[in-house]
Design a protein around this motif. Structure first.
Motif, PDB file in Angstrom:
ATOM      1  N   ASP A  21       0.847  -1.183   0.000  1.00  0.00           N
ATOM      2  CA  ASP A  21       0.000   0.000   0.000  1.00  0.00           C
ATOM      3  C   ASP A  21       0.890   1.243   0.000  1.00  0.00           C
ATOM      4  OD1 ASP A  21      -2.308   1.475   0.023  1.00  0.00           O
ATOM      5  OD2 ASP A  21      -2.761   1.126   2.144  1.00  0.00           O
ATOM      6  N   ILE A  22       0.899   1.964  -1.114  1.00  0.00           N
ATOM      7  CA  ILE A  22       1.645   3.223  -1.191  1.00  0.00           C
ATOM      8  C   ILE A  22       0.719   4.326  -0.683  1.00  0.00           C
ATOM      9  CG2 ILE A  22       2.750   4.901  -2.722  1.00  0.00           C
ATOM     10  CD1 ILE A  22       4.400   2.336  -2.298  1.00  0.00           C
ATOM     11  N   ILE A  23       1.201   5.051   0.316  1.00  0.00           N
ATOM     12  CA  ILE A  23       0.403   6.075   0.994  1.00  0.00           C
ATOM     13  C   ILE A  23       1.072   7.429   0.809  1.00  0.00           C
ATOM     14  CG2 ILE A  23      -0.486   6.827   3.241  1.00  0.00           C
ATOM     15  CD1 ILE A  23      -0.278   3.798   4.049  1.00  0.00           C
ATOM     16  N   LEU A  24       0.284   8.411   0.415  1.00  0.00           N
ATOM     17  CA  LEU A  24       0.774   9.775   0.212  1.00  0.00           C
ATOM     18  C   LEU A  24       1.514  10.272   1.457  1.00  0.00           C
ATOM     19  CD1 LEU A  24       0.732  12.265  -1.704  1.00  0.00           C
ATOM     20  CD2 LEU A  24      -1.331  12.988  -0.493  1.00  0.00           C
ATOM     21  N   GLY A  25       2.764  10.676   1.276  1.00  0.00           N
ATOM     22  CA  GLY A  25       3.555  11.226   2.362  1.00  0.00           C
ATOM     23  C   GLY A  25       4.213  10.205   3.267  1.00  0.00           C
ATOM     24  N   ALA A  26       3.865   8.931   3.102  1.00  0.00           N
ATOM     25  CA  ALA A  26       4.416   7.899   3.988  1.00  0.00           C
ATOM     26  C   ALA A  26       5.488   7.048   3.316  1.00  0.00           C
ATOM     27  CB  ALA A  26       3.300   6.997   4.506  1.00  0.00           C
ATOM     28  N   ASN A  27       5.286   6.701   2.035  1.00  0.00           N
ATOM     29  CA  ASN A  27       6.231   5.824   1.334  1.00  0.00           C
ATOM     30  C   ASN A  27       6.154   6.000  -0.177  1.00  0.00           C
ATOM     31  OD1 ASN A  27       3.738   4.635   0.931  1.00  0.00           O
ATOM     32  ND2 ASN A  27       4.370   2.583   1.510  1.00  0.00           N
ATOM     33  N   ASP A  28       5.899   7.227  -0.633  1.00  0.00           N
ATOM     34  CA  ASP A  28       5.610   7.461  -2.049  1.00  0.00           C
ATOM     35  C   ASP A  28       6.703   8.178  -2.835  1.00  0.00           C
ATOM     36  OD1 ASP A  28       5.089   9.784  -0.545  1.00  0.00           O
ATOM     37  OD2 ASP A  28       3.655  10.524  -2.027  1.00  0.00           O
ATOM     38  N   VAL A  29       7.782   8.615  -2.183  1.00  0.00           N
ATOM     39  CA  VAL A  29       8.802   9.423  -2.863  1.00  0.00           C
ATOM     40  C   VAL A  29      10.165   8.734  -2.809  1.00  0.00           C
ATOM     41  CG1 VAL A  29      10.047  11.624  -2.864  1.00  0.00           C
ATOM     42  CG2 VAL A  29       7.596  11.580  -2.373  1.00  0.00           C
ATOM     43  N   LEU A  30      10.808   8.676  -3.980  1.00  0.00           N
ATOM     44  CA  LEU A  30      12.164   8.136  -4.088  1.00  0.00           C
ATOM     45  C   LEU A  30      13.034   9.156  -4.798  1.00  0.00           C
ATOM     46  CD1 LEU A  30      14.163   5.752  -3.819  1.00  0.00           C
ATOM     47  CD2 LEU A  30      13.352   4.976  -6.046  1.00  0.00           C
ATOM     48  N   ASN A  31      14.122   9.552  -4.153  1.00  0.00           N
ATOM     49  CA  ASN A  31      15.103  10.469  -4.740  1.00  0.00           C
ATOM     50  C   ASN A  31      16.336   9.668  -5.128  1.00  0.00           C
ATOM     51  OD1 ASN A  31      13.579  12.916  -4.111  1.00  0.00           O
ATOM     52  ND2 ASN A  31      14.032  12.369  -2.006  1.00  0.00           N
ATOM     53  N   VAL A  32      16.778   9.834  -6.369  1.00  0.00           N
ATOM     54  CA  VAL A  32      17.948   9.126  -6.891  1.00  0.00           C
ATOM     55  C   VAL A  32      19.002  10.171  -7.232  1.00  0.00           C
ATOM     56  CG1 VAL A  32      18.797   7.576  -8.689  1.00  0.00           C
ATOM     57  CG2 VAL A  32      16.438   7.334  -7.851  1.00  0.00           C
ATOM     58  N   PHE A  33      20.230   9.964  -6.730  1.00  0.00           N
ATOM     59  CA  PHE A  33      21.316  10.909  -6.939  1.00  0.00           C
ATOM     60  C   PHE A  33      22.477  10.233  -7.662  1.00  0.00           C
ATOM     61  CE2 PHE A  33      19.086  12.002  -3.066  1.00  0.00           C
ATOM     62  CZ  PHE A  33      18.831  13.359  -3.224  1.00  0.00           C
ATOM     63  N   THR A  34      23.024  10.938  -8.667  1.00  0.00           N
ATOM     64  CA  THR A  34      24.301  10.546  -9.259  1.00  0.00           C
ATOM     65  C   THR A  34      25.325  11.559  -8.769  1.00  0.00           C
ATOM     66  OG1 THR A  34      24.087  11.886 -11.265  1.00  0.00           O
ATOM     67  CG2 THR A  34      23.100   9.673 -11.319  1.00  0.00           C
ATOM     68  N   ASP A  35      26.520  11.538  -9.328  1.00  0.00           N
ATOM     69  CA  ASP A  35      27.535  12.507  -8.906  1.00  0.00           C
ATOM     70  C   ASP A  35      27.191  13.928  -9.336  1.00  0.00           C
ATOM     71  OD1 ASP A  35      27.902  11.868 -11.586  1.00  0.00           O
ATOM     72  OD2 ASP A  35      30.073  11.964 -11.493  1.00  0.00           O
ATOM     73  N   THR A  36      26.325  14.091 -10.342  1.00  0.00           N
ATOM     74  CA  THR A  36      26.029  15.427 -10.855  1.00  0.00           C
ATOM     75  C   THR A  36      24.538  15.772 -10.922  1.00  0.00           C
ATOM     76  OG1 THR A  36      26.030  14.606 -13.130  1.00  0.00           O
ATOM     77  CG2 THR A  36      28.115  15.506 -12.284  1.00  0.00           C
ATOM     78  N   GLU A  37      23.660  14.800 -10.810  1.00  0.00           N
ATOM     79  CA  GLU A  37      22.229  15.040 -11.001  1.00  0.00           C
ATOM     80  C   GLU A  37      21.419  14.430  -9.858  1.00  0.00           C
ATOM     81  OE1 GLU A  37      21.004  16.816 -13.580  1.00  0.00           O
ATOM     82  OE2 GLU A  37      22.978  17.037 -14.486  1.00  0.00           O
ATOM     83  N   SER A  38      20.191  14.917  -9.732  1.00  0.00           N
ATOM     84  CA  SER A  38      19.241  14.292  -8.811  1.00  0.00           C
ATOM     85  C   SER A  38      17.893  14.160  -9.518  1.00  0.00           C
ATOM     86  CB  SER A  38      19.100  15.094  -7.527  1.00  0.00           C
ATOM     87  OG  SER A  38      18.553  16.360  -7.796  1.00  0.00           O
ATOM     88  N   TYR A  39      17.179  13.097  -9.187  1.00  0.00           N
ATOM     89  CA  TYR A  39      15.906  12.785  -9.817  1.00  0.00           C
ATOM     90  C   TYR A  39      14.918  12.372  -8.734  1.00  0.00           C
ATOM     91  CZ  TYR A  39      19.210  12.226 -13.663  1.00  0.00           C
ATOM     92  OH  TYR A  39      20.219  12.418 -14.574  1.00  0.00           O
ATOM     93  N   THR A  40      13.670  12.764  -8.889  1.00  0.00           N
ATOM     94  CA  THR A  40      12.635  12.396  -7.934  1.00  0.00           C
ATOM     95  C   THR A  40      11.531  11.635  -8.647  1.00  0.00           C
ATOM     96  OG1 THR A  40      13.093  14.305  -6.529  1.00  0.00           O
ATOM     97  CG2 THR A  40      10.939  13.268  -6.277  1.00  0.00           C
ATOM     98  N   ILE A  41      11.163  10.516  -8.049  1.00  0.00           N
ATOM     99  CA  ILE A  41      10.067   9.687  -8.548  1.00  0.00           C
ATOM    100  C   ILE A  41       8.996   9.692  -7.458  1.00  0.00           C
ATOM    101  CG2 ILE A  41       9.376   7.365  -9.265  1.00  0.00           C
ATOM    102  CD1 ILE A  41      12.464   6.933  -9.856  1.00  0.00           C
ATOM    103  N   THR A  42       7.776  10.066  -7.823  1.00  0.00           N
ATOM    104  CA  THR A  42       6.660  10.063  -6.876  1.00  0.00           C
ATOM    105  C   THR A  42       5.612   9.087  -7.364  1.00  0.00           C
ATOM    106  OG1 THR A  42       7.084  12.377  -6.326  1.00  0.00           O
ATOM    107  CG2 THR A  42       4.943  11.481  -5.698  1.00  0.00           C
ATOM    108  N   LEU A  43       5.270   8.144  -6.516  1.00  0.00           N
ATOM    109  CA  LEU A  43       4.303   7.112  -6.876  1.00  0.00           C
ATOM    110  C   LEU A  43       2.895   7.518  -6.461  1.00  0.00           C
ATOM    111  CD1 LEU A  43       6.364   4.031  -5.722  1.00  0.00           C
ATOM    112  CD2 LEU A  43       5.950   4.783  -8.060  1.00  0.00           C
ATOM    113  N   PRO A  44       1.897   7.264  -7.312  1.00  0.00           N
ATOM    114  CA  PRO A  44       0.515   7.533  -6.936  1.00  0.00           C
ATOM    115  C   PRO A  44       0.093   6.614  -5.787  1.00  0.00           C
ATOM    116  CG  PRO A  44       0.695   7.147  -9.302  1.00  0.00           C
ATOM    117  CD  PRO A  44       2.010   6.787  -8.694  1.00  0.00           C
TER     118      PRO A  44
END
Length: 110
Positions: free
Chosen positions: A18-41
């Motif tokens: 169960d993905i819950i808003l604000g509880a377990n829905d955001v993943l941030n991925v970092f490389t040496d130069t960039e950052s990316y955010t994935i937000t799950l519904p």
């Protein structure tokens, strides 16, 4: 990170998650130069170990494709005393994943 530049989660995603808003829905991925955010519904996602199919991994890849981000999510399997599936991430641009954070990370990678 393994030899193939993949980062493996360490918590089972078998069955219903169960993905819950604000509880377990955001993943941030970092490389040496960039950052990316994935937000799950927020909703329930199912992973079936025996058929090797995961709605959760499919949704992560769908969210990645919307931007598009140079990341791929895979369904990984552990075959130790207990068999279970995990989320596996890798960059598709040749970079290394330097760090991960976010509520999804806290629940399924940390």
């Amino acid at each position: 990170m393994d030899d193939y530049k993949r980062v493996w989660g360490n918590a089972s995603i078998n069955g219903e998650i169960d993905i819950i808003l604000g509880a377990n829905d955001v993943l941030n991925v970092f490389t040496d130069t960039e950052s990316y955010t994935i937000t799950l519904p927020p909703r329930k996602y199912t992973t079936e170990y025996t058929t090797n199919v995961s709605d959760l991994v499919e949704e992560i890849n769908h969210q990645i494709s919307l931007s598009p981000l140079p990341i791929e999510a895979l369904l990984g399997g552990f075959h130790k005393d207990q068999k279970y599936n995990v989320v596996v991430l890798r960059m598709t641009n040749g970079k290394d994943i330097a760090d991960l954070s976010g509520s999804f990370f806290d629940n399924y990678f940390a």
